[in-house]
Scaffold this motif. Sequence first.
Motif, PDB file in Angstrom:
ATOM      1  N   CYS A  29       0.867  -1.186   0.000  1.00 56.96           N
ATOM      2  CA  CYS A  29       0.000   0.000   0.000  1.00 56.96           C
ATOM      3  C   CYS A  29       0.901   1.233   0.000  1.00 56.96           C
ATOM      4  O   CYS A  29       1.928   1.258   0.703  1.00 56.96           O
ATOM      5  CB  CYS A  29      -0.912  -0.011   1.227  1.00 56.96           C
ATOM      6  SG  CYS A  29      -1.991   1.456   1.352  1.00 56.96           S
ATOM      7  N   TRP A  44      -4.640  -0.953   8.555  1.00 57.11           N
ATOM      8  CA  TRP A  44      -5.224  -2.029   7.734  1.00 57.11           C
ATOM      9  C   TRP A  44      -6.466  -2.586   8.436  1.00 57.11           C
ATOM     10  O   TRP A  44      -6.436  -2.851   9.634  1.00 57.11           O
ATOM     11  CB  TRP A  44      -4.216  -3.152   7.526  1.00 57.11           C
ATOM     12  CG  TRP A  44      -3.105  -2.803   6.568  1.00 57.11           C
ATOM     13  CD1 TRP A  44      -1.903  -2.246   6.854  1.00 57.11           C
ATOM     14  CD2 TRP A  44      -3.111  -3.009   5.148  1.00 57.11           C
ATOM     15  NE1 TRP A  44      -1.149  -2.083   5.715  1.00 57.11           N
ATOM     16  CE2 TRP A  44      -1.873  -2.548   4.647  1.00 57.11           C
ATOM     17  CE3 TRP A  44      -4.046  -3.549   4.257  1.00 57.11           C
ATOM     18  CZ2 TRP A  44      -1.546  -2.615   3.301  1.00 57.11           C
ATOM     19  CZ3 TRP A  44      -3.714  -3.607   2.912  1.00 57.11           C
ATOM     20  CH2 TRP A  44      -2.479  -3.144   2.433  1.00 57.11           C
ATOM     21  N   GLU A 106      -8.766  -3.181   3.504  1.00 52.75           N
ATOM     22  CA  GLU A 106      -8.749  -1.739   3.288  1.00 52.75           C
ATOM     23  C   GLU A 106      -7.498  -1.156   3.916  1.00 52.75           C
ATOM     24  O   GLU A 106      -7.192  -1.429   5.072  1.00 52.75           O
ATOM     25  CB  GLU A 106      -9.990  -1.093   3.905  1.00 52.75           C
ATOM     26  CG  GLU A 106     -10.027   0.422   3.692  1.00 52.75           C
ATOM     27  CD  GLU A 106     -11.261   1.070   4.307  1.00 52.75           C
ATOM     28  OE1 GLU A 106     -11.889   1.888   3.631  1.00 52.75           O
ATOM     29  OE2 GLU A 106     -11.580   0.740   5.458  1.00 52.75           O
ATOM     30  N   CYS A 107      -6.773  -0.373   3.126  1.00 55.87           N
ATOM     31  CA  CYS A 107      -5.606   0.366   3.618  1.00 55.87           C
ATOM     32  C   CYS A 107      -6.018   1.825   3.764  1.00 55.87           C
ATOM     33  O   CYS A 107      -6.470   2.444   2.795  1.00 55.87           O
ATOM     34  CB  CYS A 107      -4.433   0.215   2.646  1.00 55.87           C
ATOM     35  SG  CYS A 107      -3.011   1.223   3.104  1.00 55.87           S
ATOM     36  N   HIS A 108      -5.875   2.367   4.962  1.00 56.67           N
ATOM     37  CA  HIS A 108      -6.320   3.728   5.261  1.00 56.67           C
ATOM     38  C   HIS A 108      -5.139   4.544   5.770  1.00 56.67           C
ATOM     39  O   HIS A 108      -4.324   4.060   6.568  1.00 56.67           O
ATOM     40  CB  HIS A 108      -7.418   3.705   6.314  1.00 56.67           C
ATOM     41  CG  HIS A 108      -7.830   5.080   6.777  1.00 56.67           C
ATOM     42  ND1 HIS A 108      -8.592   5.932   6.019  1.00 56.67           N
ATOM     43  CD2 HIS A 108      -7.552   5.741   7.933  1.00 56.67           C
ATOM     44  CE1 HIS A 108      -8.784   7.061   6.691  1.00 56.67           C
ATOM     45  NE2 HIS A 108      -8.165   6.966   7.845  1.00 56.67           N
ATOM     46  N   THR A 109      -5.042   5.798   5.317  1.00 51.94           N
ATOM     47  CA  THR A 109      -3.991   6.702   5.797  1.00 51.94           C
ATOM     48  C   THR A 109      -4.650   7.860   6.531  1.00 51.94           C
ATOM     49  O   THR A 109      -5.463   8.585   5.955  1.00 51.94           O
ATOM     50  CB  THR A 109      -3.149   7.245   4.627  1.00 51.94           C
ATOM     51  OG1 THR A 109      -4.000   7.963   3.731  1.00 51.94           O
ATOM     52  CG2 THR A 109      -2.470   6.102   3.881  1.00 51.94           C
ATOM     53  N   TYR A 120      -8.443   8.633   0.856  1.00 54.04           N
ATOM     54  CA  TYR A 120      -7.660   8.328   2.056  1.00 54.04           C
ATOM     55  C   TYR A 120      -7.597   6.825   2.335  1.00 54.04           C
ATOM     56  O   TYR A 120      -6.977   6.400   3.293  1.00 54.04           O
ATOM     57  CB  TYR A 120      -8.267   9.055   3.250  1.00 54.04           C
ATOM     58  CG  TYR A 120      -8.028  10.547   3.175  1.00 54.04           C
ATOM     59  CD1 TYR A 120      -6.970  11.148   3.845  1.00 54.04           C
ATOM     60  CD2 TYR A 120      -8.853  11.350   2.387  1.00 54.04           C
ATOM     61  CE1 TYR A 120      -6.754  12.512   3.748  1.00 54.04           C
ATOM     62  CE2 TYR A 120      -8.647  12.716   2.273  1.00 54.04           C
ATOM     63  CZ  TYR A 120      -7.592  13.299   2.973  1.00 54.04           C
ATOM     64  OH  TYR A 120      -7.367  14.632   2.879  1.00 54.04           O
ATOM     65  N   SER A 121      -8.246   6.056   1.479  1.00 49.29           N
ATOM     66  CA  SER A 121      -8.170   4.609   1.652  1.00 49.29           C
ATOM     67  C   SER A 121      -8.385   3.942   0.310  1.00 49.29           C
ATOM     68  O   SER A 121      -8.904   4.558  -0.633  1.00 49.29           O
ATOM     69  CB  SER A 121      -9.214   4.119   2.662  1.00 49.29           C
ATOM     70  OG  SER A 121     -10.514   4.343   2.177  1.00 49.29           O
ATOM     71  N   LYS A 123      -9.124  -0.340  -1.330  1.00 49.74           N
ATOM     72  CA  LYS A 123      -9.484  -1.694  -0.957  1.00 49.74           C
ATOM     73  C   LYS A 123      -9.040  -2.694  -2.017  1.00 49.74           C
ATOM     74  O   LYS A 123      -8.903  -2.350  -3.190  1.00 49.74           O
ATOM     75  CB  LYS A 123     -11.001  -1.816  -0.762  1.00 49.74           C
ATOM     76  CG  LYS A 123     -11.552  -1.002   0.388  1.00 49.74           C
ATOM     77  CD  LYS A 123     -13.053  -1.193   0.525  1.00 49.74           C
ATOM     78  CE  LYS A 123     -13.618  -0.419   1.706  1.00 49.74           C
ATOM     79  NZ  LYS A 123     -15.079  -0.604   1.840  1.00 49.74           N
TER      80      LYS A 123
END
Length: 947
Positions: A29, A44, A106-109, A120-121, A123
């Motif tokens: 990611c 995550w 889901e990768c979220h920052t 901001y994310s 999937k």
Amino acid sequence: AGLTSGQRQVTVQQGPLYRMEGSHITLWCKVSGYQGPAEQNFQWSIYLPSAPEREVQIVSTVDPSFPYAIYTQRVRGRGIFVERLQGDAVLLHITELQDRDAGEYECHTPNTDERYFGSYSAKTNLSVIADTLSASMAPQVLTLTEGDAVELTCEVSKSTTQHTHLSVGWYHLRGAGEHHAEEILILSKDFILKPGPSYMQRFLEGGVRLNKVGNTTYKLFLGGVKPSDHGQLYCEAAEWIEDPDKTWKDISRKQTERTSLTVLSQGRDLSVDIAAAESSLFEGDTLQLNCTVEAQKSSSRHFQVIWLLNGMEVARVDPQGVLTWKEEYEERAKLGQLRALKPSNTIYALTIYEVGLRDNGTYHCSVSEMKTPGDLNGIQTNLSSGIQVNVKPIGRHMLLSVSTSTPQVTAGDSLILHCEVQGATSPVSVQWWHLPPQHPGPGELVATMEQDGSLRLGSAYQDGGTRGSLRLEKASSGTFTLVIPSTLDEDDGGKYRCEATEWSRGQSWTEQGEAAVTVSSMAGLSLRATLRSRIATVRYGQGFELVCQVGANYSLEEVPLSVRWLFQPSPPTGPYHELVQVFPSGTVAWVAAQSHFKQKAQLMRADTSFRLHIHGAVADEEGTYQCEVEAWRRNVLPLGQPAATTRSNAVGIKVVLPESKLQVSTRDNSVEVASSADTAIECRIVSAQNNSQLAVTWYLLPPLADGTPVQIVRAHYSSMLEYGPEFSSPAQKSRFLSQRVSSNIFWLQILSVNLGDQGEYHCVVEEWLWLVDAWYKLGEATSGRTRLEFKLPGEQLQMEKTNDSLSAREGEEVTLPCLLQGARLPGSHLSATWFRMKESGLSSPLLTLHHDGTVQSPQEGLAARLYLRRPAAGDFSLTLSRVESGDAGLYYCQVQEWQQQGEGKDWAPQASACSGYTQLTTIPPESTVVSRICSSPSLLNFILCLP
């Protein structure tokens, strides 16, 4: 770095991805276009197929408390972790993929920008598939001569449903302890043969080949084997899948068992092997080495053997068995610490007594064949493989370190302490001591593990019901782990000391170390529970859900919670009833008296939120609900007393019926009918629910009734008929019939209408609907009134209409007057019917003289006591003999004139008239008869008698 004027963009590895269960997988990611620091944070999460709308948090680079409970242990043990590739890019590692890891990741920052702008994310989908790859080869021990050929067979198969490719390769390990494998020949996933560097020339010359036979069999051919082929051979298969980004990923690898290959030099059959009884020793132990010579006709050949340590000569034995020690070993040999023997021409032994650290190293034996025993130069020489001997020092070198993975816990949590011992060369015994925070002193013994592994618990720790079953395990060669499953209170905190003692040759050495832990009490725990429902009023058959949210004055993560659901019916019948209790273990206990809830309830929990969902609500579920939550000490069974308890607010649920759509025609009507004819009264439905059932009740209001209608018949929604008391006789049931003639029209059929049937008729319609478990009445409606009247074609007859009152003594007879006045039509016949008025206002026929002269009496009990004397043509007076007390009442007669409609045709009524009322009063036998004739008393009215 990381500063840009563009919008934030989070990118994740493109899916869907398919990976094998049990494998180590990674997901990348990265973020771009962000503002703020160069090192961005990542979080995550997963959305499981069973709950695709619910986020389950896995791991974060910034928040250690981010993982949900189901992932906490794997994150702490680094079974799941995040590797930072650079400030704005990471890899999510799952070291051992499980079937439950399938889902949408889901990768979220977290935002570091001045304003939200961009994504901001991101999937991606990950599917976990079963590992079906298998590779097998029968292990062999082969000894070949240089130049021979060998063929090895490897069976490879897979049953993956996804489209995958296979690669199959053969590898060569030279030495027994060698870890780096050399490639021989590989069939790649692209079906290309690739030889290893050392085998390239032989491959081009056709000396190394790979043949595929059928779908699963792969054969390696090695022609002209060389001494360099000596070692171990094995086959490795890999399964590859193409990811959406068009790259190929190996998702499974399997190695076969190994085949040992020995290649003898052509023309030289001499081989040498070295072995040790034990290669890992302590100072003072004995080292025993054996050198074995293998050669054809060895008994007639001459060998010289040289023992080497780290490449330096130790001793030699010539063909005649003469032993020569190198100078530095002569003194030890004289002291008997060294010995070299030749038990036979092919076996040579070297023994070192009381080894020391100087004897560490790699030992070889070199064998040279001599043409004659006295030759100085050998025909051939062969060197054995090396054997590594490790001599470890005893005592005084032991190191000890103590650590804990639970430095801060809450009462009820487990304590895990590690005592790592390094450098011990002899068996070790370990003791754990507890030094409470408020009680200075030598401490209390927790547990002891002896050198032989036997365990002994301290007196305060022998009761497993207090702190659970304490464990002291030797987790690895030098690590001793103490586990106290359940702490009691703050007094279990403080320091824990580990003492390790090494024993060797009658001596002992002890090292110790300490680790501190803090145990927080649950005594100050304060719970709160809030109950809510999105809807307070539900219709029959609908569902509703109650959410019990639990909070506390500190984190409830991993604190065992139980919930008890309570219910009070509406209207209240007493205190709250318990419905069900859900224990921390997940066990559900329903209360038997509330078993009907069990069939329609669903219980759910997510962290500190408990849910009760009721399907298909009915009236029994209407009332007030509460939840009661209890917190318990962790890791303690049985649960004992809760550490804290709270009860939520009350939430009222009202269950209402669907709105009735019933409408009935309210229009008034009238029906005219001739005597003895048939007729029907109509009840029309204007509207109703499509799937409802209707019940219809018919009523009659007689002309002289007091305003209360009389029930005729009720047609249930189940089509069952129920007649009213006044219409329950067989004669009445046969004349009054309720019939549904269409979807919206009901009829009341009246057969052979007589004078007593006059009055106002109406219907009452009820709308019923099946809801969940029973029929429910939604509403009812009343129709307009239909007046039933008589209408005859001729003129009304003339009759005496004076109302009379007669008294008669019981047992005697009485005559009730009925006199016709005036002229009759030529050729006409008369009929007469006597009626008695009931309290309900209905008229009941007693006797009928038909126009043809026949007499009929519907009431068999009266027939023998009724007479029509007929002293004159117009006199239809009725004589009642043997008067009884029950004969008292109101009587009247109806006379009809009939005329034949033509020669041979039927007779039809042409005119009709009714007499006045006669009130009959009965007198007991001993009373004096008093008769009084009252003309038109106010309590009597004329009956409606139409021509």
